[in-house]
Structures are given as C-alpha cells and as structure tokens.
Design a protein around this motif. Structure first.
Motif, PDB file in Angstrom:
ATOM      1  N   GLY A 190     -20.785  34.679  24.339  1.00 39.32           N
ATOM      2  CA  GLY A 190     -22.192  35.001  24.121  1.00 39.32           C
ATOM      3  C   GLY A 190     -22.884  35.423  25.407  1.00 39.32           C
ATOM      4  O   GLY A 190     -23.687  36.376  25.417  1.00 39.32           O
ATOM      5  N   GLN A 191     -22.608  34.739  26.514  1.00 40.68           N
ATOM      6  CA  GLN A 191     -23.199  35.114  27.801  1.00 40.68           C
ATOM      7  C   GLN A 191     -22.742  36.497  28.245  1.00 40.68           C
ATOM      8  O   GLN A 191     -23.536  37.284  28.783  1.00 40.68           O
ATOM      9  CB  GLN A 191     -22.840  34.062  28.847  1.00 40.68           C
ATOM     10  CG  GLN A 191     -23.577  32.750  28.675  1.00 40.68           C
ATOM     11  CD  GLN A 191     -23.183  31.728  29.724  1.00 40.68           C
ATOM     12  OE1 GLN A 191     -22.161  31.884  30.398  1.00 40.68           O
ATOM     13  NE2 GLN A 191     -23.992  30.697  29.869  1.00 40.68           N
ATOM     14  N   VAL A 192     -21.456  36.816  28.035  1.00 38.25           N
ATOM     15  CA  VAL A 192     -20.945  38.134  28.416  1.00 38.25           C
ATOM     16  C   VAL A 192     -21.665  39.226  27.647  1.00 38.25           C
ATOM     17  O   VAL A 192     -22.124  40.236  28.227  1.00 38.25           O
ATOM     18  CB  VAL A 192     -19.421  38.207  28.176  1.00 38.25           C
ATOM     19  CG1 VAL A 192     -18.930  39.657  28.324  1.00 38.25           C
ATOM     20  CG2 VAL A 192     -18.685  37.298  29.147  1.00 38.25           C
ATOM     21  N   VAL A 196     -19.894  30.056  23.899  1.00 37.35           N
ATOM     22  CA  VAL A 196     -20.997  30.240  24.853  1.00 37.35           C
ATOM     23  C   VAL A 196     -20.644  31.287  25.901  1.00 37.35           C
ATOM     24  O   VAL A 196     -21.475  32.138  26.265  1.00 37.35           O
ATOM     25  CB  VAL A 196     -21.337  28.895  25.513  1.00 37.35           C
ATOM     26  CG1 VAL A 196     -22.306  29.093  26.671  1.00 37.35           C
ATOM     27  CG2 VAL A 196     -21.933  27.936  24.487  1.00 37.35           C
ATOM     28  N   SER A 197     -19.411  31.275  26.405  1.00 38.60           N
ATOM     29  CA  SER A 197     -18.992  32.252  27.415  1.00 38.60           C
ATOM     30  C   SER A 197     -19.029  33.677  26.853  1.00 38.60           C
ATOM     31  O   SER A 197     -19.537  34.605  27.503  1.00 38.60           O
ATOM     32  CB  SER A 197     -17.575  31.919  27.906  1.00 38.60           C
ATOM     33  OG  SER A 197     -17.536  30.641  28.484  1.00 38.60           O
ATOM     34  N   LEU A 217     -24.568  38.994  26.227  1.00 37.72           N
ATOM     35  CA  LEU A 217     -25.975  38.979  26.604  1.00 37.72           C
ATOM     36  C   LEU A 217     -26.197  39.750  27.904  1.00 37.72           C
ATOM     37  O   LEU A 217     -27.115  40.574  28.012  1.00 37.72           O
ATOM     38  CB  LEU A 217     -26.462  37.537  26.734  1.00 37.72           C
ATOM     39  CG  LEU A 217     -27.935  37.349  27.109  1.00 37.72           C
ATOM     40  CD1 LEU A 217     -28.842  37.926  25.996  1.00 37.72           C
ATOM     41  CD2 LEU A 217     -28.251  35.872  27.316  1.00 37.72           C
ATOM     42  N   LEU A 218     -25.336  39.477  28.912  1.00 38.06           N
ATOM     43  CA  LEU A 218     -25.455  40.189  30.183  1.00 38.06           C
ATOM     44  C   LEU A 218     -25.172  41.674  30.020  1.00 38.06           C
ATOM     45  O   LEU A 218     -25.829  42.526  30.630  1.00 38.06           O
ATOM     46  CB  LEU A 218     -24.502  39.566  31.211  1.00 38.06           C
ATOM     47  CG  LEU A 218     -24.863  38.163  31.703  1.00 38.06           C
ATOM     48  CD1 LEU A 218     -23.753  37.607  32.591  1.00 38.06           C
ATOM     49  CD2 LEU A 218     -26.184  38.187  32.455  1.00 38.06           C
ATOM     50  N   LYS A 219     -24.185  42.000  29.180  1.00 35.12           N
ATOM     51  CA  LYS A 219     -23.846  43.402  28.953  1.00 35.12           C
ATOM     52  C   LYS A 219     -25.018  44.150  28.319  1.00 35.12           C
ATOM     53  O   LYS A 219     -25.366  45.272  28.721  1.00 35.12           O
ATOM     54  CB  LYS A 219     -22.616  43.486  28.065  1.00 35.12           C
ATOM     55  CG  LYS A 219     -22.108  44.902  27.865  1.00 35.12           C
ATOM     56  CD  LYS A 219     -20.845  44.894  27.024  1.00 35.12           C
ATOM     57  CE  LYS A 219     -20.350  46.321  26.809  1.00 35.12           C
ATOM     58  NZ  LYS A 219     -19.116  46.350  25.969  1.00 35.12           N
ATOM     59  N   SER A 220     -25.637  43.518  27.334  1.00 35.22           N
ATOM     60  CA  SER A 220     -26.781  44.169  26.694  1.00 35.22           C
ATOM     61  C   SER A 220     -27.959  44.266  27.657  1.00 35.22           C
ATOM     62  O   SER A 220     -28.714  45.252  27.641  1.00 35.22           O
ATOM     63  CB  SER A 220     -27.189  43.381  25.444  1.00 35.22           C
ATOM     64  OG  SER A 220     -27.599  42.069  25.782  1.00 35.22           O
TER      65      SER A 220
END
Length: 216
Positions: free
Chosen positions: A195-197, A192-193, A199-202
């Motif tokens: 994936g969040q990184v 999850v972490s 997601l935020l980067k994109s």
C-alpha cells in the motif's frame, strides 16, 4: 538349585500377590472425548466395597469436563460440572452395576482427552495376619516396605506423566497461536508495504503531471 531355606519366604509372597490380584482391581484409561459427546463406563461392584474414582482432563479447551456417577438404582452419587480434575471415594451400598459418565456436551467444537483411574476394593496386606503365630520376619518386613514404596512411585509417576502431557499440550497450543499470529502480522506488514509503494507511486505521478502542466 537354591537352598531349602530360601523357599519358605517365597510361598507366602506369591500367595499374597495372588490375593492382591483377586481382591483389588483397577481400571486406568485415557480416551478421546469429542465435542458434543458423552462417554459412559460400567463396573460390577459388590456391596460394601470401597471404590475411588479419580479423573483429569489432559488436553482440550479449558481442560474441563462434566462427570456423573450413579448406583444400580440410578441414584446420583457424584456429579460435577466443568471440572479439570477431581477424586471421589464411596462405599457401594448394594450389589449391581455402577455407571460413571464423562460429558463434553457443553463444548461445540473442542474435543478433550480424559484420564481416569477407577479403583475397586482395597489392597489387602502383603502378608495376611490370619493364622500367623509369629511376627513378620526381617525379609517380610522389607518386602512390605518395598511394596508400599513401589506403590507410591507408581502413583507419582502417573501424576507426573499427566502433568507432562498437559504441559506439552499447552505448549503446543501456545506455539500454534504464536505461529498464526506471526503469519497474520507478516500478511499485514506485506499489505501495508504494498500500500505504501502504490501510495508513493501515485504521489510522485501526480507531482510530475502538475510540473508538466505548469511548464507548458
């Protein structure tokens, strides 16, 4: 050299212990019972002998096992399915070899640890009353009381050891499950972490691209 008077009580005491060893016999065994397996034991018993079979599953699965007891003719004297522990007392109806089996054939992947105590015959009195014209002396009475108390202590110790082994097995099984669950949660949190990184980067990459297009 001990005084002469002290030899008297020792002779009947030694004789009594010899009679106990000859008349009564017991088998206590703890063994591993694999999955899809069956283990049988055999005992030669004389007619009229009183016997007791006691068993308990110590480790494995739901702590249950099938048990079956047969006489020399194959007649089923005792049969229980998926029992955790039980005790059965019977009197041999004839001379011959009696068979009792423990089965774990209903389990496909879990092996069990099984304890059983098979008692054949009864303990005779510590001081037989035959050919006696006098009552027990004070020392003999004390010996009988100590003997009975020690038998009770041995029985209690056996059951406490079985409970301790079963409790330890359950605690280790629970510890293993908690460890696997913790590892699974750690992996999920890591995924999850990451994936969040990404997601935020994109998200910020798309925002910068949009701003550049608007400025041009």
């Amino acid at each position: 050299m001990p005084p002469r008077g002290s030899r008297g009580p020792l002779r009947p005491l030694l004789l009594a212990w010899a009679l106990v060893a000859c008349v009564a016999r017991a088998s206590e065994i703890t063994f591993e019972l694999p999955d899809n397996a069956k283990q049988c034991f055999y005992e030669e018993i004389a007619q009229g002998t009183k016997c007791t079979l006691e068993f308990q599953v110590i480790t494995g699965g739901h702590y249950d096992v099938d048990c079956r007891l047969e006489d020399p003719d194959g007649v089923v004297l005792y049969k229980e399915m998926k029992k955790q522990y039980d005790s059965f007392t019977f009197t041999a109806s004839r001379n011959g070899t009696y068979k009792f089996c423990f089965s774990n054939e209903f389990s496909t992947f879990t092996h069990k640890t099984v304890y059983f105590d098979f008692q054949v015959g009864e303990d005779p009195p510590l001081f037989p009353s035959e050919n006696r014209v006098t009552a027990l002396t004070q020392m003999e009475s004390a010996c009988v009381s100590i003997h009975e108390a020690l038998k009770s202590v041995i029985d209690y110790q056996t059951h406490f050891r079985l409970r301790e082994a079963q409790g330890r097995s359950r605690a280790e099984d629970l510890n293993t499950r908690v460890a696997y669950w913790s590892i699974g949660e750690a992996i999920i949190l890591l995924v999850v972490s990451i994936g969040q990184v990404f997601l935020l980067k994109s998200f910020f990459s798309d925002k910068r691209t949009t701003t550049t297009r608007v400025g041009s």
